[in-house]
Design a protein around this motif. Sequence first.
Motif, PDB file in Angstrom:
ATOM      1  N   ARG A   1       0.522  -1.223  -0.164  1.00 55.16           N
ATOM      2  CA  ARG A   1       0.197   0.140  -0.219  1.00 55.16           C
ATOM      3  C   ARG A   1       0.673   0.955   0.069  1.00 55.16           C
ATOM      4  NH1 ARG A   1      -3.697  -1.341   5.299  1.00 55.16           N
ATOM      5  NH2 ARG A   1      -4.488   1.113   4.336  1.00 55.16           N
ATOM      6  N   ILE A   2       2.991   1.322  -0.316  1.00 50.78           N
ATOM      7  CA  ILE A   2       2.867   2.847  -0.346  1.00 50.78           C
ATOM      8  C   ILE A   2       4.285   1.807  -1.519  1.00 50.78           C
ATOM      9  CG2 ILE A   2       4.669   3.658   0.832  1.00 50.78           C
ATOM     10  CD1 ILE A   2       3.871   3.232   3.060  1.00 50.78           C
ATOM     11  N   TYR A   3       3.440   2.859  -2.627  1.00 50.56           N
ATOM     12  CA  TYR A   3       3.884   2.434  -3.569  1.00 50.56           C
ATOM     13  C   TYR A   3       5.020   4.107  -4.085  1.00 50.56           C
ATOM     14  CZ  TYR A   3       0.558   0.201  -4.778  1.00 50.56           C
ATOM     15  OH  TYR A   3      -0.583  -1.389  -4.567  1.00 50.56           O
ATOM     16  N   ALA A   4       5.838   4.295  -5.062  1.00 50.36           N
ATOM     17  CA  ALA A   4       7.340   4.991  -5.399  1.00 50.36           C
ATOM     18  C   ALA A   4       7.193   5.303  -6.969  1.00 50.36           C
ATOM     19  CB  ALA A   4       7.935   5.102  -5.067  1.00 50.36           C
ATOM     20  N   THR A   5       8.213   6.471  -6.823  1.00 51.76           N
ATOM     21  CA  THR A   5       8.318   7.420  -8.162  1.00 51.76           C
ATOM     22  C   THR A   5       9.732   7.634  -8.567  1.00 51.76           C
ATOM     23  OG1 THR A   5       7.536   9.725  -7.759  1.00 51.76           O
ATOM     24  CG2 THR A   5       5.924   8.053  -8.365  1.00 51.76           C
ATOM     25  N   ALA A   6      10.107   7.540  -9.904  1.00 50.92           N
ATOM     26  CA  ALA A   6      11.449   8.193  -9.648  1.00 50.92           C
ATOM     27  C   ALA A   6      11.183   8.734 -10.633  1.00 50.92           C
ATOM     28  CB  ALA A   6      12.828   6.863  -9.902  1.00 50.92           C
ATOM     29  N   GLY A   7      12.443   9.748 -10.536  1.00 54.11           N
ATOM     30  CA  GLY A   7      12.388  11.155 -11.464  1.00 54.11           C
ATOM     31  C   GLY A   7      13.376  11.806 -10.905  1.00 54.11           C
ATOM     32  N   PHE A   8      13.489  13.096 -11.337  1.00 49.43           N
ATOM     33  CA  PHE A   8      14.401  14.654 -10.951  1.00 49.43           C
ATOM     34  C   PHE A   8      13.515  15.774 -11.714  1.00 49.43           C
ATOM     35  CE2 PHE A   8      18.010  11.487 -11.920  1.00 49.43           C
ATOM     36  CZ  PHE A   8      19.312  11.984 -11.650  1.00 49.43           C
ATOM     37  N   HIS A   9      13.282  16.183 -10.473  1.00 48.36           N
ATOM     38  CA  HIS A   9      12.531  18.011 -10.425  1.00 48.36           C
ATOM     39  C   HIS A   9      12.984  18.514 -10.908  1.00 48.36           C
ATOM     40  CE1 HIS A   9      11.062  21.206  -8.915  1.00 48.36           C
ATOM     41  NE2 HIS A   9      10.216  20.758  -7.620  1.00 48.36           N
TER      42      HIS A   9
ATOM     43  N   ALA B   1       5.454   5.117 -11.309  1.00 45.49           N
ATOM     44  CA  ALA B   1       5.467   6.250 -12.483  1.00 45.49           C
ATOM     45  C   ALA B   1       6.944   7.014 -12.508  1.00 45.49           C
ATOM     46  CB  ALA B   1       4.133   7.735 -11.438  1.00 45.49           C
ATOM     47  N   ILE B   2       7.172   8.154 -13.543  1.00 49.49           N
ATOM     48  CA  ILE B   2       8.424   8.976 -13.551  1.00 49.49           C
ATOM     49  C   ILE B   2       7.656  10.078 -13.089  1.00 49.49           C
ATOM     50  CG2 ILE B   2       9.790   9.535 -14.887  1.00 49.49           C
ATOM     51  CD1 ILE B   2      10.091   7.049 -14.756  1.00 49.49           C
ATOM     52  N   GLY B   3       8.540  10.646 -12.064  1.00 52.42           N
ATOM     53  CA  GLY B   3       7.945  12.221 -11.848  1.00 52.42           C
ATOM     54  C   GLY B   3       8.975  11.916 -10.577  1.00 52.42           C
ATOM     55  N   GLU B   4       9.432  13.094  -9.326  1.00 52.90           N
ATOM     56  CA  GLU B   4       7.820  14.383 -10.184  1.00 52.90           C
ATOM     57  C   GLU B   4      10.027  14.969 -11.217  1.00 52.90           C
ATOM     58  OE1 GLU B   4       7.160  18.290  -7.735  1.00 52.90           O
ATOM     59  OE2 GLU B   4       8.079  16.489  -6.355  1.00 52.90           O
ATOM     60  N   ILE B   5       8.883  15.530 -12.269  1.00 50.84           N
ATOM     61  CA  ILE B   5       9.975  16.498 -13.268  1.00 50.84           C
ATOM     62  C   ILE B   5       8.938  17.156 -13.812  1.00 50.84           C
ATOM     63  CG2 ILE B   5      10.479  13.793 -13.953  1.00 50.84           C
ATOM     64  CD1 ILE B   5       8.845  14.089 -16.554  1.00 50.84           C
TER      65      ILE B   5
ATOM     66  N   ALA C   1      15.573  18.689 -19.603  1.00 49.38           N
ATOM     67  CA  ALA C   1      15.355  17.134 -18.982  1.00 49.38           C
ATOM     68  C   ALA C   1      14.022  16.809 -18.744  1.00 49.38           C
ATOM     69  CB  ALA C   1      15.572  18.158 -17.674  1.00 49.38           C
ATOM     70  N   LEU C   2      12.898  17.806 -19.097  1.00 48.80           N
ATOM     71  CA  LEU C   2      11.170  17.328 -18.455  1.00 48.80           C
ATOM     72  C   LEU C   2      11.223  16.325 -20.359  1.00 48.80           C
ATOM     73  CD1 LEU C   2       9.092  17.012 -17.615  1.00 48.80           C
ATOM     74  CD2 LEU C   2       8.356  19.213 -19.152  1.00 48.80           C
ATOM     75  N   GLU C   3      11.511  16.325 -21.443  1.00 49.95           N
ATOM     76  CA  GLU C   3      11.158  15.529 -22.594  1.00 49.95           C
ATOM     77  C   GLU C   3      11.676  14.317 -22.171  1.00 49.95           C
ATOM     78  OE1 GLU C   3      10.821  17.207 -26.272  1.00 49.95           O
ATOM     79  OE2 GLU C   3      11.697  19.106 -25.653  1.00 49.95           O
ATOM     80  N   MET C   4      13.278  14.697 -22.302  1.00 47.72           N
ATOM     81  CA  MET C   4      14.017  13.091 -22.078  1.00 47.72           C
ATOM     82  C   MET C   4      13.615  12.475 -21.036  1.00 47.72           C
ATOM     83  SD  MET C   4      17.938  14.493 -21.806  1.00 47.72           S
ATOM     84  CE  MET C   4      18.533  13.231 -21.316  1.00 47.72           C
ATOM     85  N   GLN C   5      12.692  12.736 -20.111  1.00 48.78           N
ATOM     86  CA  GLN C   5      12.025  12.082 -19.234  1.00 48.78           C
ATOM     87  C   GLN C   5      10.649  10.906 -19.366  1.00 48.78           C
ATOM     88  OE1 GLN C   5      13.469  12.412 -14.827  1.00 48.78           O
ATOM     89  NE2 GLN C   5      13.375  15.124 -15.260  1.00 48.78           N
ATOM     90  N   LEU C   6       9.960  12.307 -20.143  1.00 51.57           N
ATOM     91  CA  LEU C   6       8.473  11.865 -20.995  1.00 51.57           C
ATOM     92  C   LEU C   6       8.789  10.761 -21.740  1.00 51.57           C
ATOM     93  CD1 LEU C   6       6.846  15.530 -21.386  1.00 51.57           C
ATOM     94  CD2 LEU C   6       6.508  14.192 -19.632  1.00 51.57           C
ATOM     95  N   ASP C   7       9.939  10.941 -22.691  1.00 52.74           N
ATOM     96  CA  ASP C   7      10.481   9.927 -23.748  1.00 52.74           C
ATOM     97  C   ASP C   7      10.540   8.869 -22.687  1.00 52.74           C
ATOM     98  OD1 ASP C   7      10.248  11.713 -24.951  1.00 52.74           O
ATOM     99  OD2 ASP C   7      12.428  11.987 -25.607  1.00 52.74           O
TER     100      ASP C   7
END
Length: 258
Positions: A53-61, A87-91, A108-114
């Motif tokens: 019941r605890i999930y994570a995300t990964a990404g670069f603000h 999810a990927i985030g937060e970006i 960085a945003l476009e790379m992480q969206l890709d």
Amino acid sequence: MGLVDTHCHLQDPAFDNDREAVIARAVDALDWLVVIGDDLENSRRALVLSRERIYATAGFHPYHADHVDESALAAIRRLAAQPCVIAIGEIGLDYFNEFSPRAAQRRALEMQLDLAQSLCLPAVIHCRDAEDDMLAILRDHAASLPSVIMHCFGGDGLFAKQCLDLGCFISFAGNVTFPKAHALRDAAAATPPDRMLLETDAPYLAPQPRRGRRCEPADVLHTARFLADFKKMEYEVFCTQTVENAHRAFGVARTENG
């Protein structure tokens, strides 16, 4: 009645003295929650905190956009291979606090969206004072992603409608409850119940009944009550809807716990 905190930072030092107690209160009050990564180390810490019941995300603000290169993306990709990462985030883009140059933020945003597209994962988006550039980028990417979550929405009703037109979910934090948050309430008015998410952004932005104190995931109940009243919906109906939205937005399967 269960709820979901779709965005919190339980790895933050603000919780170092009582993190397990905060988690216990959260899982007692909520169906599930999402611990958000904002750089490589905090993404790793989010994974450490993940459990039932605890999930994570990964990404670069966007604050850390200067650190996003092929090596960093490869590291995020490895973290995202773990089942708990949803999810990927937060970006995103932050032109209010330009801790990284705008061009670096956009790259960085476009790379992480890709990356999110290649992994078939949702994207959790941070946007502050960057609406025009954000819309331009999302127009090229949103349709190819499972979902886009506009975290801690900070725009007005017009920006909310523009994001909704792209298929985004709009996530509201405790600041929508502040007495002078007129633009945020315009955004809430523009957001249909089936596209609305709830979050705390803990330890930040405690809702009005707890304003000035450290925010924690269980405080999402205050935001839920405020928005249910604002949307003129029965509280139980509103909660059920936002939980269903969270399942759809993040692709989390239902369990007997919610």
